[in-house]
Write a protein that holds these residues in place. Sequence first.
Motif, PDB file in Angstrom:
ATOM      1  N   HIS A  34      55.645  15.826  50.393  1.00 57.40           N
ATOM      2  CA  HIS A  34      56.791  16.665  50.719  1.00 57.40           C
ATOM      3  C   HIS A  34      57.048  17.561  49.520  1.00 57.40           C
ATOM      4  CE1 HIS A  34      60.826  18.002  51.757  1.00 57.40           C
ATOM      5  NE2 HIS A  34      60.528  17.639  52.997  1.00 57.40           N
ATOM      6  N   GLN A  35      57.073  18.854  49.760  1.00 59.60           N
ATOM      7  CA  GLN A  35      57.347  19.812  48.691  1.00 59.60           C
ATOM      8  C   GLN A  35      58.822  19.739  48.342  1.00 59.60           C
ATOM      9  OE1 GLN A  35      55.261  21.917  46.900  1.00 59.60           O
ATOM     10  NE2 GLN A  35      57.084  22.336  45.703  1.00 59.60           N
ATOM     11  N   MET A  86      57.492  20.484  54.115  1.00 60.95           N
ATOM     12  CA  MET A  86      58.559  21.078  53.305  1.00 60.95           C
ATOM     13  C   MET A  86      59.730  21.362  54.239  1.00 60.95           C
ATOM     14  SD  MET A  86      57.857  25.150  52.382  1.00 60.95           S
ATOM     15  CE  MET A  86      57.012  24.721  50.928  1.00 60.95           C
TER      16      MET A  86
END
Length: 131
Positions: free
Chosen positions: A37-38, A75
């Motif tokens: 996950h950004q 994201m």
Amino acid sequence: MTGPQSAPSPPLRVVATPSALQLIERLRVRHGPLLFHQSGGCCDGSSPMCYPQGEFQVGAADVQLGEIGGCPFYMSRAQFEYWAHTQLIIDVVPGRGGMFSLEGPEGVRFLTRSRLFGDDEWAALQAHEGR
């Protein structure tokens, strides 16, 4: 006479360098299936965070950009709106990463680099995504 031309393949929204792929494989062997996950800021800056699948809750406000090393990469939708015109390139550099990300004890951290899509790439993405 040639047949009909097919539309160009869209570029990947997220890719990983060979060193990042090697680290992902080591982490997968140790921890099982992973996801990325950004991060959008806060505690760990804007680093790509690596978690065991099932230990990070992906929500309706998250977008899956693709996969790196067989691991889904997400994201937030709001952050995606800013990054939509860029390809994310996940790399590994020496140093301490995010305190919640699995690579922390390795003495390296994942790092997001980016580049803008070219006009042809952007057109192919738009056609593929139906925009």
